[in-house]
Every structure is written in C-alpha cells, then in structure tokens.
Design an enzyme around this catalytic site. Structure first.
Site, PDB file in Angstrom:
ATOM      1  N   GLY A 118      -3.760  -6.370   6.372  1.00  0.00           N
ATOM      2  CA  GLY A 118      -4.676  -5.401   6.948  1.00  0.00           C
ATOM      3  C   GLY A 118      -5.464  -5.925   8.122  1.00  0.00           C
ATOM      4  O   GLY A 118      -5.776  -5.179   9.063  1.00  0.00           O
TER       5      GLY A 118
ATOM      6  N   GLY B 115      -9.413  -4.094   3.513  1.00  0.00           N
ATOM      7  CA  GLY B 115      -8.338  -4.187   4.505  1.00  0.00           C
ATOM      8  C   GLY B 115      -8.308  -2.968   5.415  1.00  0.00           C
ATOM      9  O   GLY B 115      -9.295  -2.250   5.579  1.00  0.00           O
TER      10      GLY B 115
ATOM     11  N   THR C 200       0.867  -1.166   0.000  1.00  0.00           N
ATOM     12  CA  THR C 200       0.000   0.000   0.000  1.00  0.00           C
ATOM     13  C   THR C 200       0.899   1.210   0.000  1.00  0.00           C
ATOM     14  O   THR C 200       1.971   1.160   0.608  1.00  0.00           O
ATOM     15  CB  THR C 200      -0.810  -0.020   1.320  1.00  0.00           C
ATOM     16  OG1 THR C 200      -1.684  -1.144   1.277  1.00  0.00           O
ATOM     17  CG2 THR C 200      -1.590   1.247   1.546  1.00  0.00           C
TER      18      THR C 200
HETATM   19  N1  ASP Z   1      -2.663  -3.254   4.043  1.00  0.00           N
HETATM   20  C1  ASP Z   1      -3.149  -3.641   2.745  1.00  0.00           C
HETATM   21  C2  ASP Z   1      -4.394  -4.449   2.890  1.00  0.00           C
HETATM   22  O1  ASP Z   1      -4.490  -5.242   3.808  1.00  0.00           O
HETATM   23  C3  ASP Z   1      -2.175  -4.405   1.943  1.00  0.00           C
HETATM   24  C4  ASP Z   1      -0.726  -4.041   2.085  1.00  0.00           C
HETATM   25  O2  ASP Z   1      -0.377  -2.964   2.470  1.00  0.00           O
HETATM   26  O3  ASP Z   1       0.115  -4.872   1.815  1.00  0.00           O
HETATM   27  O4  ASP Z   1      -5.263  -4.334   2.057  1.00  0.00           O
END
Ligand code: ASP
Length: 335
Positions: free
Chosen positions: A250, A226, A196
């Site tokens: 997430g 997420g 992200t």
């Molecule tokens: N945090 C993001 C999610 O869970 C994915 C990531 O940052 O890798 O959608």
C-alpha cells in the site's frame, strides 16, 4: 462518445515499450457490455458471483460491490480480508475499507477492530455522516451505535500464524512475490500473507462504483494503514471515465495516488490495461531499486465496459464477470 478505436489509438501512440510487453487487444472485447464486474485475486470469483446477483437484475453497482466484497470479508478461510484476517504484530486484527459510488460519494474506515464487515461501515459513513473517513475507536463506536455487532475477528489459525511469526518477528511487512522465498505458503491455512479485495463494477444503467477492503499487510505495525481505505489510492471511481482499484504494498500505491492516477490516465485516452501499466511504471520510476522486490497490481474498467490490469510481479490475478460467466485471468506484469 469515446470509442474503442480511440482508446487503442491512445495506447498505441504513447508507448512502444508497452506494445512490446503486451498485446493491447488480447483481452476479450467487452466494450459496450454491461453490466460487468471485476475484482482482485481468486477470492474475487465468489465475490463477483454475489455481486452478479444484483447486477443481472438491473441493480445498482454500489449495492453489487458492497454485497460482493462482503463474501471474502465474512470468510475465515480468506486470511487477508475481514473476519479471520491476519493480525498486526501486536495481535490485533485491524481492518481498512472504502467504497465509492457514481456521484463521487465516498466513505472509508481505517484501523477498525471487531467488526466483520468494514465495507458496510464505510458505506454508512458515506451515507449517514457529513464525513468521509472514520478511524479506530471512533469508527468502532460509530459502527456499534449503528447496529453492528462487536466480534472477535482473530481466528485460531491466524493467531497461530502470528505466534509463529513472533518467533523471528522480523519487523518488515512481508510481501508475497512469486519465486521469492518469503512467499507465505508456509503460513498455516494461507496461500498469501497479504491481498485485498478491490472490486469495480459497471451496472446496467451504465453507472460505476467500487469497493476495497482488507486486513492489510500481515503483522504490520499497530496503527498502520495502507492504501486500501484511501480514496484515490486503493480505489477511485469517476463515473464519466472509469474506476480503478489496487492491491499490493500500500505504501507504494499511496505514493503515486495509484487508483486516481489510473482513472486520470484513462481520461487521457488510455485503455484500462495501458493505464494500469503506466501506473506500475510510475512506481518503478519512483523507486527503481525497490520495485523488483515489491508486488503491486492495478485493476480497472472504463465507462464503455473495457477492463484491464497490470502488476509489478507475476502472480496477480483477477476475477471477471459479464454475461453471466465468471472467469479468472492472470494479469500481465513487468517482471
Ligand atoms: N494493499 C494492501 C495494504 O497495503 C495489502 C494488499 O493488497 O496486499 O494494506
């Protein structure tokens, strides 16, 4: 006024383990430096460069973070954010984003399809509606009614990767972890299978803002959202204290209200790095059996211009920009 000495004494007092795991003063001293912007992963570098154009001219942190994260959102080579993002298991590119300013205003879109820049829709939700969150079809209708174009976000490279994934179709979100076999290097055209962009900035007027945007975990269940668009999980800004953002699995970030926790830990006197470290430790404490197989990284700045990060696993890095210089930094990690 909070001094650097106070931040350091807070971190020294509370955890010997932390001190043995890292050197609290190893990062460049940026206390008192503004403007300053940090963002997650290597696609943060061009994003910071865009944000810097606004910050160096005395612009508002809110404008800077929106402009900054739009760079990876619009870049099809970044297959974990915006246009070109990997689809869910049903072949839909669904995007999540949120934004927060220095006055506790915030906006968020979740499960949004067909719009290249979800961060700008999130900002419009913040500024043009009495609400904070719009999801799915409603978010799309709102975007289209406000001049955004409906686009196909699924690029051939991501579609190919999805079709490859479908051959085995393991219904578990995959997480990149350095040294683990399911690292997504094998996916065509991609270095990672998630990630992200979370960006937090301090402007020349001393105001903080943040933005966070993602296509979420690749090949996730249809409808899965997420942490990234959830205020307090993927992003939190408190203009009195600091701002934090998260990347990684997430579900684990939501469980501990991760970014809010980091900001609250800074309020207690911890440095940004120590606050991120404590949040990571909270994840380990909640799920000791699972934490070794997960990646989560936190990144934070405080009101005085100090910054820091901490991750579960090696491999998390972030872009830092101040005084016109841009640099990548490897985050410290527990494992
Ligand atoms: N945090 C993001 C999610 O869970 C994915 C990531 O940052 O890798 O959608």
């Amino acid at each position: 006024m909070t001094t650097r000495r106070k931040f350091l004494s807070g971190s020294i007092a509370s955890s010997a383990a932390f001190l043995s795991a890292c050197e609290a003063v190893s990062a460049p001293v940026t206390a008192g430096v503004k403007p300053l912007v940090v963002s997650t992963w290597d696609f943060g570098l061009p994003a910071n460069a865009e944000a810097w154009k606004i910050l160096e001219n005395g612009g508002r942190a809110l404008d800077a973070v929106e402009a900054g994260v739009k760079i990876p959102e619009g870049d099809p080579k970044v297959q974990t954010v915006g246009y070109g993002g990997f689809p869910d298991r049903d072949g839909h590119v669904t995007l999540d984003a949120c934004i927060m300013d220095e006055k506790y205003n915030c906006g968020s879109v979740m499960f949004l399809e067909h719009i290249k820049h979800p961060i700008s829709v999130a900002r419009m939700v913040m500024e043009k509606t009495p609400h904070i969150v719009l999801v799915g079809e409603g978010a799309l209708q709102f975007a289209l009614a406000n001049g955004f174009q409906k686009e196909n976000l699924l690029i051939p490279e991501s579609e190919k990767a999805w079709k490859e994934w479908l051959k085995k179709a393991k219904y578990e979100p995959q997480v990149n972890i350095e040294n683990k076999s399911f690292r997504a290097d094998t996916l065509p055209g991609s270095k990672e299978n998630h990630d992200t962009i979370g960006m937090v900035a301090l402007d020349a007027n001393g105001n903080l803002s943040g933005a966070c945007t993602t296509s979420g975990l690749s090949f996730k269940m249809h409808g899965r959202v997420g942490d990234s668009p959830i205020i307090g999980a993927g992003l939190y800004v408190d203009n009195e204290i600091g701002a934090a953002t998260a990347t990684g699995v997430g579900e684990e970030v939501i469980r501990i209200a991760g970014s809010f926790l980091v900001v609250e830990l800074m309020r207690q006197g911890h440095s940004p790095e120590k606050a991120c470290y404590e949040a990571v430790q909270r994840i380990i404490k909640r799920k000791p059996d699972r934490a070794k197989d997960l990646q989560v990284g936190f990144l934070a700045i405080n009101k005085t211009g100090e910054y820091g990060s901490y991750a579960l696993q090696k491999g998390f890095s972030y872009a830092l920009t101040y005084k016109g210089t841009h640099q990548m930094t490897d985050s410290k990690s527990v494992y």
